[in-house]
Design a protein around this motif. Sequence first.
Motif, short mmCIF file in Angstrom:
data_model
loop_
_atom_site.label_atom_id
_atom_site.label_comp_id
_atom_site.label_asym_id
_atom_site.label_seq_id
_atom_site.Cartn_x
_atom_site.Cartn_y
_atom_site.Cartn_z
N THR A 107 0.84 -1.20 0.00
CA THR A 107 0.00 0.00 0.00
C THR A 107 0.87 1.24 0.00
O THR A 107 1.91 1.28 0.67
CB THR A 107 -0.91 0.01 1.25
N GLU A 108 0.46 2.25 -0.75
CA GLU A 108 1.16 3.53 -0.77
C GLU A 108 0.31 4.57 -0.03
O GLU A 108 -0.90 4.66 -0.27
CB GLU A 108 1.39 4.00 -2.20
N VAL A 122 -3.15 4.08 -2.00
CA VAL A 122 -3.20 3.30 -3.24
C VAL A 122 -2.71 1.88 -2.95
O VAL A 122 -1.63 1.69 -2.36
CB VAL A 122 -2.31 3.94 -4.33
N THR A 123 -3.49 0.88 -3.33
CA THR A 123 -3.08 -0.52 -3.20
C THR A 123 -2.34 -0.92 -4.47
O THR A 123 -2.92 -0.92 -5.56
CB THR A 123 -4.28 -1.44 -2.98
N LYS A 124 -1.06 -1.23 -4.32
CA LYS A 124 -0.24 -1.56 -5.49
C LYS A 124 -0.32 -3.04 -5.86
O LYS A 124 0.04 -3.43 -6.96
CB LYS A 124 1.22 -1.19 -5.23
N TYR A 134 10.65 -4.89 -4.45
CA TYR A 134 9.79 -3.86 -5.04
C TYR A 134 10.49 -2.51 -4.96
O TYR A 134 11.37 -2.29 -4.13
CB TYR A 134 8.44 -3.80 -4.32
N VAL A 136 8.87 1.45 -5.57
CA VAL A 136 7.78 2.33 -6.01
C VAL A 136 8.17 3.80 -5.84
O VAL A 136 7.30 4.67 -5.75
CB VAL A 136 6.47 2.02 -5.25
N ASP A 139 6.56 6.45 -7.89
CA ASP A 139 5.12 6.69 -7.73
C ASP A 139 4.82 7.96 -6.94
O ASP A 139 3.65 8.29 -6.74
CB ASP A 139 4.45 5.50 -7.04
N THR A 154 9.79 2.73 0.45
CA THR A 154 9.39 2.77 -0.96
C THR A 154 10.19 1.78 -1.80
O THR A 154 9.86 1.54 -2.96
CB THR A 154 9.57 4.19 -1.54
#
Length: 266
Positions: A107-108, A122-124, A134, A136, A139, A154
């Motif tokens: 999740t972000e 935001v659910t990635k 990962y 992100v 993003d 991140t």
Amino acid sequence: VVDGYHADVKTAGSLTATPDNPDVETTVTYTPNGKLIPVDEDGNQIPGVDTPTYTTDPTDPTKVLDPTVPNVDGYKPKNNNVGDTVTPEDPAKDTLVVYIQNKYGLTEKFVDEDGNELSPSVTKGTEYKTGDSYDVTSDAMVVTGYVLVNTTDTTGTFDESDKTAVFTYKKVGKIIPVDENNTPIPGADTPTYENDPDDPTKVTPNEPTPTVPGYSTDVPNVTPEDPTKDTPVVYTQNKYGLTEKFVDEDGNELSPSVTKGTEYKT
């Protein structure tokens, strides 16, 4: 009892010695005990996982004890629970226990320095597995009126839990018109810096300074050194003159003009 082996029940019979036949001998055959093998849903052995050998029953060398379903990092048993026992069909054969790989979510969150959400989370994804990596970082979004000042988690690798990538923002500063004593000018506009549309950590350069009625400045624009701090801009109060003119109806001067002053202010 031979550790790691069990006796063949067919050859482990009892013997009887008699005076007529005092010497008796037989051969007892031992077979290696099987193992408990954790496998995935495709039947493949899970790499790096212990495969415990059955323990021989200390009270009966022809049997083994029921093995315990072990904990496997990143997996859970499909049809059992960790700590359950299973009964081998054959003490010489391996017993396969099926495990399902755990899946985790990413999740972000976009928050200010107090943890208040500036934009919906935001659910990635929800299909990440232990060992998956990962990144992100890219993003990070532009949030109007704020700049990105910090990121947490991140990038990384999933262990055995969900991950939350946090993007932390801080309010952008303003242009503050001040007088020559560095005192903010009452009623003057204090425009907030404009976000750089291509970089969430920056504001646009050459921000125009506001118009302040009755004042003027030699600074037409500002490029903030720190996008989160205000920039004071010095303005000088305008001064005006008063002149008296004495003319006829055609505008001809009848007497020299008189300057009454040059220090009048708005």
